[in-house]
Design a protein around this motif. Structure first.
Motif, mmCIF file in Angstrom:
data_model
loop_
_atom_site.group_PDB
_atom_site.id
_atom_site.type_symbol
_atom_site.label_atom_id
_atom_site.label_comp_id
_atom_site.label_asym_id
_atom_site.label_seq_id
_atom_site.Cartn_x
_atom_site.Cartn_y
_atom_site.Cartn_z
ATOM 1 N N VAL A 87 0.845 -1.193 0.000
ATOM 2 C CA VAL A 87 0.000 0.000 0.000
ATOM 3 C C VAL A 87 0.880 1.243 0.000
ATOM 4 C CG1 VAL A 87 -1.825 1.260 1.195
ATOM 5 C CG2 VAL A 87 -1.767 -1.239 1.292
ATOM 6 N N PRO A 88 0.841 2.029 -1.079
ATOM 7 C CA PRO A 88 1.636 3.259 -1.103
ATOM 8 C C PRO A 88 1.110 4.275 -0.087
ATOM 9 C CG PRO A 88 0.957 2.608 -3.322
ATOM 10 C CD PRO A 88 0.162 1.784 -2.362
ATOM 11 N N VAL A 89 1.978 5.197 0.278
ATOM 12 C CA VAL A 89 1.577 6.264 1.188
ATOM 13 C C VAL A 89 0.460 7.090 0.549
ATOM 14 C CG1 VAL A 89 2.358 8.341 2.389
ATOM 15 C CG2 VAL A 89 3.883 6.359 2.192
ATOM 16 N N GLU A 90 -0.555 7.401 1.322
ATOM 17 C CA GLU A 90 -1.683 8.245 0.922
ATOM 18 C C GLU A 90 -2.547 7.618 -0.166
ATOM 19 O OE1 GLU A 90 -0.292 12.134 -0.038
ATOM 20 O OE2 GLU A 90 0.300 12.597 2.013
ATOM 21 N N ALA A 91 -2.424 6.318 -0.370
ATOM 22 C CA ALA A 91 -3.287 5.653 -1.351
ATOM 23 C C ALA A 91 -4.688 5.469 -0.785
ATOM 24 C CB ALA A 91 -2.715 4.297 -1.728
ATOM 25 N N ARG A 92 -5.674 5.587 -1.636
ATOM 26 C CA ARG A 92 -7.029 5.182 -1.261
ATOM 27 C C ARG A 92 -7.171 3.703 -1.569
ATOM 28 N NH1 ARG A 92 -13.000 6.934 -3.756
ATOM 29 N NH2 ARG A 92 -14.123 5.245 -2.688
ATOM 30 N N VAL A 93 -7.432 2.908 -0.541
ATOM 31 C CA VAL A 93 -7.583 1.465 -0.717
ATOM 32 C C VAL A 93 -9.062 1.156 -0.904
ATOM 33 C CG1 VAL A 93 -7.208 -0.814 0.283
ATOM 34 C CG2 VAL A 93 -5.534 1.018 0.668
ATOM 35 N N ILE A 94 -9.375 0.492 -2.009
ATOM 36 C CA ILE A 94 -10.766 0.165 -2.347
ATOM 37 C C ILE A 94 -10.932 -1.342 -2.279
ATOM 38 C CG2 ILE A 94 -12.514 0.237 -4.178
ATOM 39 C CD1 ILE A 94 -10.995 2.756 -5.236
ATOM 40 N N ASP A 95 -11.817 -1.785 -1.393
ATOM 41 C CA ASP A 95 -12.091 -3.218 -1.275
ATOM 42 C C ASP A 95 -12.914 -3.648 -2.491
ATOM 43 O OD1 ASP A 95 -12.625 -5.817 -0.597
ATOM 44 O OD2 ASP A 95 -13.877 -5.343 1.147
#
Length: 510
Positions: free
Chosen positions: A42-50
């Motif tokens: 997970v990159p820094v400041e990424a929005r993670v979408i399930d």
């Protein structure tokens, strides 16, 4: 913007996976697909979408449409192309659409397209009677504001409209003919206009391009078509045209030039890998061989072809000949929606009635390719979009696989082509930016746009109704021209059914 889609089902449409889905993550950084794999960091400041229970696939590419028709949605039926054009592209005009409505019409086209999962559209824009850069700029403004990827033309015709179809000069009374203006632009002027567009609009926002469009071989001079192709090749963009959409056009080639329109183009050097042909219904085996050898593309408009009664294109034989085939809606007057999912379903079903040999039927996998990577090829954008591959632009859609259309899940490509209609779209990403999420456009205020359209459209549509009355005087003569062309035996048939071609005429198939 950085987006990480976790635990997705991925349909990449690349050369490795094709239409076989696989599980994984997909990372978007800025406007590019940065990684596809399992358990991506997970990159820094990424929005993670399930994306569990969701499908990621390339955004759909609309290979041929006309934003000029968007306000005529649901307005006409029971008219073949040549009659329909009297009203949707009137012979007699009263000046161009107001500039604000021009912008709103283009914006509405993009809005509907995005919500239907279309991330790239090819707009063969038409704006009679003139060619003004400031007006074309409003189309580009709308597409930049909406957040869509687009190839935009300004379609050109330099022959008198009454000289673009057979028999009309003999059929239409002289007084009516005298009311029709001649062409409004020369080859030199159109080339200068195109160069100005390339200099000022091509490449806008990193996702908007200009393409060169000579309307059709029977509508344009040899000088104009050859100049258009040369410019398209120089700029590395499509030469976009319409060829053999109707039986009338199949009759036009022999009547005007003593040969088919495709053979005519071939002899003029107009069949090239840059050439994209909309429709290509009334093509012969010889025509298809020439197109395949030249590496041409076709934009197949299955729904529009049916609504206008134009016929059924020989798609299997075009594919066998080596022609690239993409899918288009055509305009929203001859199709009435921007939904490529509808075109996919029609294209998959329509060609099953072409022959009883099931090995020759169009497969769901072929339709998916035509709606994505092959449509991108017709727009000469296949190195940029049309598949989910590292390094390509992040143009994708996310669909929910938990509903009726996927219960039970049997084979994903079949569900997408035969069941899906776009109602399961949960997210649309263009150039790395989320344009639609949970059926809401994030780039445009839909409520405000619809309110403005409701205020401005009644006066415009009332004016257009008056224009329709003016042009209706030509309809009997257009229908007679259509009848004369239809009853001719040209050695091929692209209609389907057992009715005679015309009352009293014999039906001939091939």
């Amino acid at each position: 913007m950085t987006l990480l889609f976790r635990n997705a089902t991925i349909l990449s449409m690349d050369k490795v996976h094709g239409t076989m889905p696989f599980a994984g993550d997909l990372l978007v950084e800025n406007n590019l697909i940065a990684a596809v794999g399992i358990d991506l960091a997970v990159p820094v400041e990424a929005r993670v979408i399930d994306a569990s229970g969701k499908l990621l696939m390339p955004g759909l590419v609309n290979a041929h449409m006309h934003s000029s028709e968007t306000f005529f949605k649901g307005r006409y039926q029971g008219t073949p192309l040549e009659v329909w054009m009297l009203y949707s592209y009137p012979i007699l005009m009263k000046g161009p659409i107001p500039e604000r409505l021009l912008y709103l019409r283009s914006l509405l086209t993009a809005m509907e397209s995005l919500k239907a999962g279309v991330t790239t559209m090819v707009d063969d824009f038409f704006d009679p009677p003139g060619f003004e850069l400031t007006r074309l700029k409003r189309v580009f403004d709308a597409y930049e504001d909406a957040g869509i990827r687009a190839n935009v033309s300004h379609c050109v015709i330099d022959k008198h409209v009454l000289d673009t179809m057979p028999y009309l000069r003999d059929i239409i009374p002289a007084d009516l003919q005298a009311e029709v203006d001649g062409p409004s632009i020369t080859t030199a002027d159109y080339m200068a206009f195109c160069r100005d567009v390339f200099a000022s609009q091509h490449g806008r926002a990193g996702r908007l391009g200009f393409m060169v469009s000579a309307s059709a071989p029977q509508r344009c001079s040899v000088e104009l078509m050859q100049a258009c192709l040369a410019l398209a090749q120089d700029k590395g963009v499509p030469y976009h045209t319409h060829v053999l959409e109707t039986k009338t056009q199949a009759v036009t080639g022999p009547e005007f030039y003593g040969k088919s329109l495709i053979r005519y183009m071939h002899e003029l050097g107009l069949l090239t890998p840059n050439t994209t042909i909309a429709h290509s219904i009334w093509v012969s085996d010889d025509d298809m061989a020439l197109m395949g050898a030249a590496g041409c593309s076709v934009a197949h408009n299955a729904v529009s072809n049916l609504k206008l009664g134009s016929g059924i294109a020989p798609i299997r034989r075009l594919l066998d000949a080596g022609v690239h085939v993409g899918l288009g809606t055509d305009g929203m007057s001859s199709n009435d929606t921007a939904r490529i999912f509808d075109v996919m379903r029609f294209a998959a079903l329509l060609h099953d009635v072409a022959a009883p040999d099931t090995d020759r039927w169009i497969t769901a996998a072929e339709v998916l390719r035509s709606a994505t990577i092959e449509s991108a090829r017709t727009a000469m954008l296949d190195t940029i979009t049309g598949s989910l591959e590292v390094g390509k632009r992040a143009d994708l859609i996310m669909l929910d696989l938990s509903g009726y259309d996927y219960m039970p899940m049997n084979r994903l490509d079949h569900h997408l082509v035969y069941c899906e209609n776009g109602s399961n779209i949960r997210m649309v990403v263009v150039d790395g930016r989320i344009a639609v999420e949970d059926n809401k456009l994030l780039t445009v205020d839909e409520v405000q746009i619809f309110a403005e359209l409701r205020e401005l459209l009644p006066a415009y549509m009332a004016e257009h109704a008056e224009l329709e009355k003016l042009n209706a005087r030509f309809e009997p003569y257009m229908r007679e021209m259509y009848r004369r062309a239809t009853i001719q035996d040209i050695g091929m048939n692209r209609y389907q059914g057992d009715l005679p071609l015309w009352p009293g005429a014999n039906h001939r198939g091939s």
